[in-house]
Design an enzyme around this catalytic site. Structure first.
Site, PDB file in Angstrom:
ATOM      1  N   TYR A 197       0.862  -1.188   0.000  1.00 31.41           N
ATOM      2  CA  TYR A 197       0.000   0.000   0.000  1.00 31.41           C
ATOM      3  C   TYR A 197       0.894   1.232   0.000  1.00 31.41           C
ATOM      4  CZ  TYR A 197      -3.481   3.413   1.713  1.00 31.41           C
ATOM      5  OH  TYR A 197      -4.311   4.506   1.861  1.00 31.41           O
ATOM      6  N   ASP A 231       9.315   2.799  -0.903  1.00 30.53           N
ATOM      7  CA  ASP A 231       8.299   3.467  -0.084  1.00 30.53           C
ATOM      8  C   ASP A 231       8.653   3.180   1.387  1.00 30.53           C
ATOM      9  OD1 ASP A 231       4.647   3.250   0.243  1.00 30.53           O
ATOM     10  OD2 ASP A 231       6.202   4.184   1.482  1.00 30.53           O
ATOM     11  N   LYS A 289       4.772   9.410   8.372  1.00 28.32           N
ATOM     12  CA  LYS A 289       4.712   8.894   9.745  1.00 28.32           C
ATOM     13  C   LYS A 289       5.778   9.486  10.664  1.00 28.32           C
ATOM     14  CE  LYS A 289       2.522   4.772   7.887  1.00 28.32           C
ATOM     15  NZ  LYS A 289       1.153   4.718   8.395  1.00 28.32           N
TER      16      LYS A 289
END
Ligand code: KE4
Length: 428
Positions: free
Chosen positions: A144, A239, A267
């Site tokens: 994702y 990623d 994050k």
């Protein structure tokens, strides 16, 4: 433990917010029941709307690596807020955090800040397409990269055809440029490159997958992808929204010894405020506006409050030599404890772990990609999740998520977690 106030709050929220939440995974759809509304958090603990104290294993899905309400981050925000919250003009603070991030992360020359991991990954793909003049990308089923159209694609029919939209609203026109391969399957990637030798702008991958539960790359997998990107002149995008500043100071590039061409962050880099970022060499970044033709922009990109929180977080991680080893040790302790309880349970299970990322899968097959992750018994998982919640342990409310340990977790917290599993294992 009772959750009456969370239940009432959820009913109120559902009247005015789709599904009552601002991000779907919070709605407990895959585990059932009522989502927990949190009042505040401190260190390793969440305090919910009903006054329950929960040991937190999602750490806001990664950002709270040093624990909630980490004092230096809170102090930095307090100091900064009085100076104003947003200017739409450059500040020296952005240069300061950019310099620190580039010192911590190997192999990158420049970094652009945005407001989410989605934005970072979406922009990284546009940059790779703009710099290469190519249109297709390869992503991996189960990985994702945020909710940008190009990523909401599921494996299409047939092994090597392009994908198909995994969400209404994503067009076939978009889907045709996203090619899918199973994680840890290098042969599938070789076939895609053979099929589209000069059309693939980039591979984008979670170097350690966290969105199928935790799935580490098998030996040689990332190295082989690196070689294929070099052979076919495609960019290799890591990623690292989850793994960045979590697996090591330099993230997965450092821990796994692989050089990517473009790396995305989110994050942790924002200290809990909305920050994403992407980084690359001077040569690649020279294509990005305003230096180059690849457009990317954002009103709140580099927001001073977010930069202040992110800078305080990165400084703390940069100065704490033992942080990543401590997190890995705590995660290993959790792994050993869960294994010791489940090994006597008769349940089929796998535990995947790397660094401070870990996940439990109720299946007897090794979990190495999305297909094997999907074989997990979701009923067992539901009972496990809710059983642990009743014992005051907050785990990710989906079998397709990684746990994220934080440094505020004590050995007692971890031992309490194992004891909780011991108490509920027979009800799984
Ligand atoms: P955001 O747009 O949610 O900041 O980041 C998207 C993203 C990109 N790349 C990776 C590897 C990610 O894990 C994420 C977001 N992670 C999810 C948890 N699996 C966020 C939780 C949520 O969607 O609410």
């Amino acid at each position: 433990m009772q959750y009456q106030r969370s239940s009432n709050l959820f009913k109120e929220a559902q009247k005015v917010i789709p599904g009552g939440v601002n991000s779907p995974v919070r709605a407990f759809k895959s585990v059932g029941g009522t989502p927990i509304f949190v009042e505040r958090a401190q260190g390793a603990y969440l305090f919910d709307a009903d006054g329950n104290k929960l040991i937190d294993y999602i750490s806001s899905w990664g950002p709270m690596i040093l624990g909630h309400a980490y004092p230096p981050v809170i102090e930095a925000l307090k100091q900064r807020a009085d100076k104003g919250t947003s200017f739409g003009m450059p500040t020296a603070l952005e240069t300061e955090i950019a310099n620190l991030a580039l010192e911590m992360v190997p192999n990158m020359d420049k970094i652009r800040f945005v407001n989410s991991g989605t934005e970072a990954c979406m922009s990284a793909v546009r940059l790779a397409r703009g710099a290469s003049g190519r249109e297709k990308i390869i992503k991996f089923a189960g990985c994702y990269h945020g909710h940008s159209d190009a990523f909401l694609i599921q494996a299409g029919s047939g092994a090597v055809t392009f994908g198909s939209p995994s969400s209404p609203g994503v067009t076939q026109g978009t889907a045709k440029d996203t090619l899918l391969a199973p994680y840890n399957n290098i042969e599938a990637v070789k076939t895609l490159f053979a099929e589209y030798p000069d059309q693939i702008a980039a591979i984008i991958i979670e170097p350690v997958a966290g969105n199928m539960g935790c799935i580490p790359p098998q030996d040689g997998f990332l190295e082989s992808l690196r070689k294929l990107c070099d052979q076919y002149n495609a960019y290799f995008i890591f990623d690292e929204v989850m793994t960045g500043f979590r697996l090591a100071k330099g993230g997965a590039q450092e821990l796994l010894g692989i050089k990517a061409d473009i790396v995305t962050f989110g994050k942790v880099i924002g200290g809990g405020l909305p920050v994403g970022a992407f980084a690359a060499s001077n040569e690649i970044m020279s294509y990005l506006a305003p230096d180059g033709p690849v457009y990317q922009a954002g009103t709140l990109s580099g927001n001073p409050l977010a930069m202040a929180a992110g800078l305080a977080m990165l400084k703390a991680l940069d100065q704490d030599e033992g942080i990543f080893e401590r997190l890995a040790d705590k995660t290993k302790r959790l792994h050993i404890g869960i294994d010791s309880v489940l090994s006597d349970s008769g349940l089929p299970y796998q535990i995947n772990r790397l660094g401070s990322m870990i996940s439990v899968h109720f299946t007897d097959q090794a979990v190495t990609d999305f297909e094997t992750a999907a074989h997990g018994n979701n009923n067992f998982f539901k009972n496990y999740f809710h059983g642990m919640l009743k014992q005051g342990i907050y785990l990710p409310p989906s079998a397709f998520e990684s746990y994220f340990l934080n440094d505020a977790l004590s050995v007692d917290d971890i031992d309490q977690t194992i004891e909780a599993l011991n108490l509920i294992v027979k009800k799984i």
